[in-house]
Scaffold this motif. Structure first.
Motif, PDB file in Angstrom:
ATOM      1  N   ASP A  16     -23.861  77.335  -0.506  1.00 40.70           N
ATOM      2  CA  ASP A  16     -24.289  75.934  -0.546  1.00 40.70           C
ATOM      3  C   ASP A  16     -23.826  75.262  -1.833  1.00 40.70           C
ATOM      4  O   ASP A  16     -23.311  74.136  -1.818  1.00 40.70           O
ATOM      5  CB  ASP A  16     -25.815  75.840  -0.428  1.00 40.70           C
ATOM      6  N   ASP A  17     -24.033  75.947  -2.961  1.00 43.13           N
ATOM      7  CA  ASP A  17     -23.587  75.380  -4.245  1.00 43.13           C
ATOM      8  C   ASP A  17     -22.069  75.241  -4.270  1.00 43.13           C
ATOM      9  O   ASP A  17     -21.526  74.258  -4.783  1.00 43.13           O
ATOM     10  CB  ASP A  17     -24.056  76.268  -5.405  1.00 43.13           C
ATOM     11  N   ASN A  74     -15.695  71.715   6.021  1.00 43.58           N
ATOM     12  CA  ASN A  74     -17.015  72.075   6.536  1.00 43.58           C
ATOM     13  C   ASN A  74     -16.918  73.214   7.559  1.00 43.58           C
ATOM     14  O   ASN A  74     -17.731  74.152   7.542  1.00 43.58           O
ATOM     15  CB  ASN A  74     -17.679  70.857   7.186  1.00 43.58           C
ATOM     16  N   GLU A 113     -17.311  69.377  -2.302  1.00 44.76           N
ATOM     17  CA  GLU A 113     -17.449  68.115  -1.579  1.00 44.76           C
ATOM     18  C   GLU A 113     -17.641  66.918  -2.503  1.00 44.76           C
ATOM     19  O   GLU A 113     -17.786  65.793  -2.043  1.00 44.76           O
ATOM     20  CB  GLU A 113     -18.620  68.191  -0.596  1.00 44.76           C
ATOM     21  N   GLU A 114     -17.662  67.149  -3.809  1.00 46.47           N
ATOM     22  CA  GLU A 114     -17.746  66.028  -4.731  1.00 46.47           C
ATOM     23  C   GLU A 114     -16.477  65.197  -4.719  1.00 46.47           C
ATOM     24  O   GLU A 114     -16.412  64.116  -5.272  1.00 46.47           O
ATOM     25  CB  GLU A 114     -17.999  66.536  -6.153  1.00 46.47           C
ATOM     26  N   ALA A 142     -20.013  74.810  -1.679  1.00 48.80           N
ATOM     27  CA  ALA A 142     -19.597  73.699  -0.819  1.00 48.80           C
ATOM     28  C   ALA A 142     -19.929  72.352  -1.451  1.00 48.80           C
ATOM     29  O   ALA A 142     -19.134  71.410  -1.399  1.00 48.80           O
ATOM     30  CB  ALA A 142     -20.265  73.820   0.550  1.00 48.80           C
ATOM     31  N   ALA A 143     -21.121  72.242  -2.067  1.00 45.38           N
ATOM     32  CA  ALA A 143     -21.520  70.982  -2.692  1.00 45.38           C
ATOM     33  C   ALA A 143     -20.564  70.602  -3.823  1.00 45.38           C
ATOM     34  O   ALA A 143     -20.209  69.431  -3.990  1.00 45.38           O
ATOM     35  CB  ALA A 143     -22.948  71.079  -3.222  1.00 45.38           C
ATOM     36  N   THR A 144     -20.127  71.601  -4.582  1.00 48.18           N
ATOM     37  CA  THR A 144     -19.196  71.333  -5.684  1.00 48.18           C
ATOM     38  C   THR A 144     -17.853  70.841  -5.151  1.00 48.18           C
ATOM     39  O   THR A 144     -17.266  69.880  -5.664  1.00 48.18           O
ATOM     40  CB  THR A 144     -18.996  72.599  -6.534  1.00 48.18           C
TER      41      THR A 144
END
Length: 736
Positions: free
Chosen positions: A543-544, A598, A550-551, A546-548
């Motif tokens: 999760d971390d 994704n 997706e910035e 992917a979040a990084t």
């Protein structure tokens, strides 16, 4: 005798009739022109006189009447009164009114004197914006909100200075206002206040009426927005309508039939001739000018009759003369082109059909040639192209790459051309699924690529459900030769659909700002979670991760490198845990990578879950024996320095992995266990050997600093080591 075909006889008759009608029309035009020439001369004379009157009225109102107020306000008020009279204005601008009531009184009297010396001035006001108070020729306002001009004063910072504007005061009085900033004409200085004069509109109307030579003439003045501001006579709705129609037509002079006054001449002077952007208009009747000439009319009738007879004779001769080459031309066309005989009526039909046929052929060939050349231009296949000369010059070029998801490029082009677009463009179908759009930008304003993107977003929304597409926009280039470069950059930008989706619209100018270096992730954390069978830990890392990504601040290559490193970590886990049967490592990255980020993350998450579940179900916690051995090692070496690195050397496992396993097996962290074990051993030594010093006990359990040991012991047991020993055995003396 040879009989001519029907269509030829019809053409000859039509030719004669055509020339006859032409003669009649020319004769009528000439007669009408002669008949109206005298009256037109009259209108022109009135028009020139009206224009001179308008210029005179404009010069009087703007250069004489209003300029007097401007000069008095700027030169006399600012230079003579304020700057040479104890500098009251400059002093109050900087110091304010507190403690300066004498200066306020003197300054208000100056304004009153200035108001009295300017005929027509209704009010003169100064707003001290730096100190927030107002003085006019009648009052001094500590709070600007108490002034009758409070609303106008609050918007002075938005008012264009040195321009006359029309407004209505709180008491209903309509005035013209002129505003200057203070300090005056000092562009670099901070604005400390505003000085404005209000001139009574009734005074301006009376002054304007005096320059009219006749009471029948009406002068009207409109502001830049078309609102009536000055009129010498009572406003007549019919006159206003006539003026608005004339001004809207663009004709500076126009003759109009009025039901009440007959014919009138309307003239106006547009706003470009006025320093304030005002439009001046005047209405003058023509009833004093009469045109009557019966003899002139008789001459016109006789002349027109003679011209008509002569024209009929000439039309017959010309028609016969023209028919001979027409016949030869038709025969030549029929030798080259065989028309449909059923649709022929005359020679013009034959020529028209032939020209139409050849025109369609030429248009088709030119369209095909242009399409191919534009395609070659975009793809960079050749720059020495004929149709490049047809591209707009003195502009800049921007190319968008279009990828059809649903639909074909020809249908997309047809639908795209049905919309209104903010800039010129050329759309080229490259193949059934790809197209390119060349945008031509003439001026600088909003970033051009954002304008193109907004346009494509709008088109995408309008076509949704019918045609689906994604797009990328290249860089702006300066010449047609650089168009292939812009298209190549657009293709590169479209690769970022992996991050944003296949229907995204990507701007090269945005992605070129992304960071080229990859983000440094702690892959060991993910690796240890997998080896420990910790599904939640692995998912948190993903999760971390992917979040990084997706910035959207990293280049695509950096994102792909991060994904490759993540998959390499899975490779390592598979090899170390001997899971080749569960996950064959060959081509693992190609199998995990999907069309979008994704989807790729979800495929990695799915594989991580399978590995973690397998580790849990296979009892891979055989490493628990290792943790128990490490626990025994810790218990035996409490007096020594202990760390995860030391345990790593003992167990030949990574420190982070040992930390994860230790927490799962012992249900507490490595640090918590070492602290608890040392303090428990110290508590036992305090009871078992009452004569041993506390400092020595601290050293035996691994604490080199007695005070630190003292604090840790009290934190665990709630009392000091000495108090702990005394509660267990108070009979034996101790030393500390």
């Amino acid at each position: 005798m040879r009989v001519l075909p029907k269509y030829r006889n019809t053409f000859f008759i039509r030719l004669i009739l055509s020339y006859t009608i032409l003669v009649i029309v020319i004769t009528g035009i000439a007669g009408g022109y002669l008949y109206t020439q005298a009256q037109r001369l009259m209108v022109d004379e009135i028009s020139r006189d009206s224009r001179n009157r308008l210029v005179t009225a404009k010069d009087y109102i703007e250069q004489t009447l209003l300029r007097r107020f401007e000069d008095n306000l700027q030169n006399k008020a600012l230079s003579t009164i304020f700057f040479q009279n104890n500098s009251n204005l400059n002093f109050l601008l900087d110091e304010g009114w507190q403690g300066n009531f004498d200066r306020i009184t003197s300054f208000r009297q100056d304004l009153e004197q200035l108001n009295l010396t300017n005929e027509g001035a209704y009010n003169i006001t100064v707003y001290f914006s730096k100190r927030n108070f107002v003085v006019d020729h009648n009052y001094f306002y500590i709070q600007p909100g108490n002034s009758k001009d409070a609303a106008f004063i609050s918007n002075l910072d938005k008012t264009v200075p040195k321009r006359w504007l029309i407004r209505t005061l709180a008491d209903g009085k309509q005035v013209m206002s002129y505003v200057v900033k203070l300090p005056y004409d000092s562009s670099s200085a901070e604005t400390k206040g505003y000085l404005f004069v209000d001139v009574d509109m009734a005074y301006i109307k009376e002054s304007a009426a005096k320059i009219m030579s006749s009471p029948l003439e009406s002068l009207y003045i409109f502001d830049a927005k078309g609102n009536l501001i000055v009129n010498t006579e009572q406003a007549n709705p019919d006159d206003i309508r006539i003026l608005q129609t004339t001004i809207g037509s663009g004709q500076t002079v126009k003759e109009i039939n009025d039901d009440k006054r007959g014919k009138v001449v309307v003239s106006y002077l547009d706003g470009s001739k006025s320093g304030n952007g005002w439009t001046y208009a005047i209405i003058r009747p023509m009833n004093s000018f009469v045109l009557s000439s019966g003899q002139f009319k008789t001459k016109i009738i006789i002349g027109c009759s003679l011209v008509l007879l002569l024209g009929l004779l000439i039309s017959y001769l010309i028609s016969k003369r023209f028919y001979i080459p027409m016949k030869k031309l038709v025969l030549h066309i029929r030798s080259l082109y065989q028309p449909n005989q059923t649709n022929l009526t005359n020679e013009y039909t034959i020529i028209g059909n032939a020209l139409n046929f050849m025109g369609q052929k030429i248009v088709t060939l030119e369209s095909l040639a242009k399409t191919n050349e534009m395609k070659n231009l975009v793809l960079g296949a050749g720059l020495d192209l004929e149709h490049m000369d047809g591209l707009p010059k003195d502009c800049r070029y921007l190319v968008a790459h279009i990828r059809l998801i649903e639909g074909v490029s020809e249908r997309f082009k047809h639908r795209y051309e049905q919309f209104n677009h903010p800039v010129r463009y050329e759309l080229i179908c490259l193949n059934s699924k790809e197209a390119a759009i060349i945008y031509f930008f003439d001026s600088r304003g909003k970033p051009e690529d954002e304008t193109a993107a907004d346009n494509l977003f709008r088109v995408q929304a309008e076509m949704r459900g019918e045609i689906e597409f994604g797009a990328a926009i290249g860089a702006l280039v300066q010449s047609p030769e650089e168009i292939p470069i812009s298209y190549q950059l657009a293709q590169q930008a479209y690769r970022y659909r992996f991050l944003y989706g296949s229907d995204a619209i990507v701007l090269h100018s945005k992605i070129s700002l992304f960071k080229p270096s990859p983000y440094l992730f702690s892959y060991d954390q993910y690796k240890n979670a997998l080896k420990a069978g910790n599904i939640n830990g692995a998912n948190r890392f993903i999760d971390d991760f992917a979040a990084t990504l997706e910035e959207r601040n990293q280049q695509l290559e950096a994102v792909e490198l991060a994904l490759l490193q993540l998959v390499s970590t899975i490779y390592q886990v598979v090899i170390e845990l001997e899971l080749q049967k569960l996950v064959p490592p060959s081509n693992l990255f190609d199998e995990l990578k999907k069309d979008t980020l994704n989807e790729t993350i979800e495929s990695i998450r799915s594989l991580s879950g399978r590995i973690a579940v397998y580790v849990q179900e296979s009892g891979n916690h055989a490493h628990a024996d290792v943790i128990l051995k490490l626990k025994a090692y810790i218990d035996e070496h409490l007096h020594e320095d202990l760390s995860l690195n030391i345990l790593s050397e003992e167990a030949s496992l990574a420190p982070a992995y040992i930390s994860t396993l230790f927490g799962e097996v012992m249900k507490e962290s490595f640090t918590e266990y070492v602290t608890r074990a040392r303090l428990d051993k110290a508590a036992g030594l305090l009871i078992d050997d009452p004569r041993m010093a506390v400092a020595e006990i601290a050293s035996l359990v691994g604490y080199r600093n007695p005070q630190y040991f003292h604090n840790k012991f009290k934190a665990r047991f709630g009392i000091t080591p000495v108090q702990y020993r005394n509660t267990k055995n108070t009979a034996v003396p101790v030393s500390e």
